[in-house]
Design an enzyme around this catalytic site. Structure first.
Site, PDB file in Angstrom:
ATOM      1  N   LYS A  74      13.533 -22.597   3.683  1.00 11.56           N
ATOM      2  CA  LYS A  74      14.268 -22.377   2.329  1.00 11.56           C
ATOM      3  C   LYS A  74      15.534 -21.561   2.782  1.00 11.56           C
ATOM      4  O   LYS A  74      15.394 -20.248   3.760  1.00 11.56           O
ATOM      5  CB  LYS A  74      13.035 -21.166   2.024  1.00 11.56           C
ATOM      6  CG  LYS A  74      13.831 -21.592  -0.075  1.00 11.56           C
ATOM      7  CD  LYS A  74      13.423 -20.324  -0.944  1.00 11.56           C
ATOM      8  CE  LYS A  74      14.010 -20.383  -2.688  1.00 11.56           C
ATOM      9  NZ  LYS A  74      13.353 -19.878  -3.556  1.00 11.56           N
ATOM     10  N   SER A 149      12.417 -22.661  -7.193  1.00 12.81           N
ATOM     11  CA  SER A 149      13.690 -23.011  -6.936  1.00 12.81           C
ATOM     12  C   SER A 149      13.394 -23.338  -5.832  1.00 12.81           C
ATOM     13  O   SER A 149      14.585 -23.431  -5.114  1.00 12.81           O
ATOM     14  CB  SER A 149      14.822 -21.299  -6.258  1.00 12.81           C
ATOM     15  OG  SER A 149      13.899 -19.709  -6.279  1.00 12.81           O
ATOM     16  N   SER A 173       8.683 -19.741  -8.453  1.00 11.32           N
ATOM     17  CA  SER A 173       9.866 -21.069  -7.800  1.00 11.32           C
ATOM     18  C   SER A 173       8.645 -21.228  -6.695  1.00 11.32           C
ATOM     19  O   SER A 173      10.042 -22.030  -6.154  1.00 11.32           O
ATOM     20  CB  SER A 173      10.899 -19.898  -6.946  1.00 11.32           C
ATOM     21  OG  SER A 173      12.313 -19.589  -8.014  1.00 11.32           O
TER      22      SER A 173
END
Lengths: 485, 99
Positions: A74, A149, A173
């Site tokens: 990420k 997210s 997330s």
């Protein structure tokens, strides 16, 4: 390369048997990504040097289970020499000069970082739509969000671009995008994994975790990245178990609590149907299931948005255009430089959170909002703790709906925040929690959420593995990908 | 409810400059969110300790010893503007309106 039918074990065997080299595997991975990225857009930056890293691993020889295996990271996890943006304009050109501890540990184990995945800006969002770099598409339906997210990491795994990816989870997330994409995703106990080098959002809630199609793959990766780090004093010194070797799908006598508030009227009945079926599976496998109550749950969203926004407003003060990142042009003094760099560099959602947090911390509002929320958090921790005194696991849906359409909620922040109601509790209480595929509702994946006592990630892996071996959800190919063939 | 003046004050505290339409948007959006957060007032928290930090460790100590991390050159790689090995920024004391 298509990872839909691969596991870390199957790849490790091919590498060990010299059926293919890590360099070849990495080349295939990058080619596969090129193909799929047209539809998915899961990555912000592809690591073009990944094959060189793989060559090095080939020379040193294939050792442990992650040796030579490509993995996605990420983009709020800093990577030495590879652009790291947190999906924000304010860091659009940021080139880290060191790597996060989690990445160092992965690389020490021989894993190859193939690229940095898309996300909501600074991890603030539930749809990956707040990214400065555009939307990511759900492989089950390209018109739908991948969640957020960690939407890029989830979509990259679900579409078979990579076998596993790192995500971060502050209020859901990892679990919400895992649920929306039909994959497994685990947020470990607060303190299980180092946050050094992870771009801070809300420091008392943030935690790095893993996403993969198969439960056992996340178990392998989590054992690799977990453990104490001198750079992060909140990281625990507790020993890290070998979650993969200890996997045990025997559910006999496991005590499961189902909080009735998780079955609230706002949840899609088709989602509930799949969750109820999963709970029935556990009963059939020998677990006991009790209904419990978590009355403070109705305040979870309120507590979370006060605390997370307050911590964010403090953490994001560092972005001022002076030492790195975006710097506004044509400013006449230093104050203008700060204000204009921030005002032009942050997106709408990030500004909204900074405003909310600054408000909650301001004189006159502090006691009624920040301190009050921190007190209700204590009540919440006690409530969850009490349930876990008599139970091994807490289960419920990961989300109230399946993935929604791109554009549907982005203009209604309150509706977007309500998405997080079922995932926030684990962050507020610091508990380990995961989402495991339970089935499909109207053709879109549904995730079962599993929470456990602090540092009992093993209980989560075991229960998720038990369900996976029953429903074999990993055999399903995401619908929109089928249309491609 | 949150007033326009409050929004402008909070923006000032946060070092953010809002356009007029952003101000209007925030008045309505933040108003709704703050109203939602105000529900917390209904919870009885008399005598409850707040939780500000997580983690199972207390204050940790390490040896008082320097650790070599990044070089000056590396730290400068991301600096937008520099001169003579120093970070360059615009005027700090504003001559025009003598703040």
């Amino acid at each position: 390369m298509n990872y839909l039918n691969e596991t870390i074990d199957s790849l490790h065997k091919k590498l060990s048997d010299k059926e293919l080299t890590s360099k070849e595997l990495t080349e295939k991975t990058l080619n596969g990504m090129k193909d799929k990225e047209k539809d998915i857009s899961a990555f912000i930056t592809v690591n073009d040097d990944a094959t060189k890293d793989a060559e090095k691993v080939d020379q040193e020889g294939i050792n442990g289970p992650l040796s030579g295996i490509p993995i996605a990271i990420k983009d709020n996890i800093v990577s030495n020499g590879i652009k790291t943006t947190a999906a924000s304009k304010i860091l659009y050109n940021f080139m880290p000069v060191y790597s996060a501890t989690v990445l160092e540990k992965l690389e020490a184990a021989g894993a190859i970082n193939v690229g940095k995945t898309n996300m909501d800006e600074f991890a603030m969002g539930s749809s990956t739509e707040t990214s400065f770099f555009g939307d990511t598409h759900n492989p089950w339906d390209f018109d739908k969000v991948p969640g957020g997210s960690s939407g890029g990491s989830a979509a990259a795994v679900a579409s078979g671009e990579v076998v596993a990816a790192l995500g971060t989870d502050t209020g859901g997330s990892i679990r919400q995008p895992a649920a929306f994409n039909g994959i497994f995703g685990i947020k470990p106990t607060y303190g299980r994994v180092s946050r050094w080098g992870v771009i801070a959002f809300a420091s008392s809630l943030d935690q790095v975790g893993v996403m993969s199609k198969r439960v056992e793959d996340s178990a392998t990766v989590l054992s690799t990245i977990a453990g104490h780090d001198d750079h992060d004093s909140t990281s625990s010194e507790k020993e890290v178990p070998d979650y993969r070797a200890n996997l045990n799908k025997d559910m006999t006598g496991v005590r499961i609590a189902v909080p009735k508030e998780f079955w609230h009227e706002g949840t899609n009945p088709e989602v509930i149907k799949q969750i109820n079926a999963a709970i029935e599976t556990y009963k059939k496998l020998g677990a006991t299931v009790d209904e419990v109550s978590l009355p403070a749950l109705k305040h979870a969203v309120e507590v979370y948005y006060v605390l997370a926004s307050s911590e964010a407003s403090s953490n994001l003060q560092r972005y001022d255009g002076v030492r790195y990142g975006f710097r506004a042009k044509d400013v006449k003094n230093i104050k203008d430089l700060f204000v204009n760099s921030r005002s032009e560099g942050f997106g709408n959602e990030v500004k909204r959170r900074i405003m909310l947090g600054t408000f909650a911390l301001s004189a006159g509002a502090y006691d009624a909002y920040f301190k009050k929320a921190a007190q209700v958090r204590t009540l919440f921790i006690e409530e969850m703790g009490k349930v876990l005194e008599d139970h091994d696991l807490i289960m419920g849906p990961s989300t109230t709906t399946t993935a929604f359409k791109i554009g549907d909620k982005i203009d209604d922040p309150l509706a977007m925040y309500m998405n997080d109601i079922l995932t926030i509790p684990a962050n507020l209480a610091g508990l380990p929690a995961a989402s495991v595929p339970a089935g499909l509702a109207d053709g879109m994946p549904v995730g079962l959420q599993i929470m456990a006592k602090p540092f009992n990630e093993q209980a989560i892996f075991n229960a998720a593995y038990a369900l996976q071996e029953e429903n074999k959800f990993y055999e399903k190919i995401p619908t929109a990908l089928k249309g491609e063939d | 409810m949150i007033s326009k003046d409050e929004i402008l004050h909070v923006a000032e505290l946060a070092n953010l400059k809002l356009k007029d339409d952003e101000v209007d948007n925030f008045v309505s959006q933040l108003g709704k969110i703050v109203d939602m957060e105000s529900n917390l007032a209904s919870v009885d928290t008399d005598g409850v300790e707040p939780t500000y930090n997580m983690g199972d460790t207390s204050t940790t100590f390490r040896e008082d010893k320097g650790i070599h991390t990044q070089t000056r050159e590396q730290m400068f790689e991301n600096v937008p503007d520099s001169e003579n090995n120093l970070i360059k920024v615009p005027t700090i004391v504003d001559k025009e309106d003598d703040e």
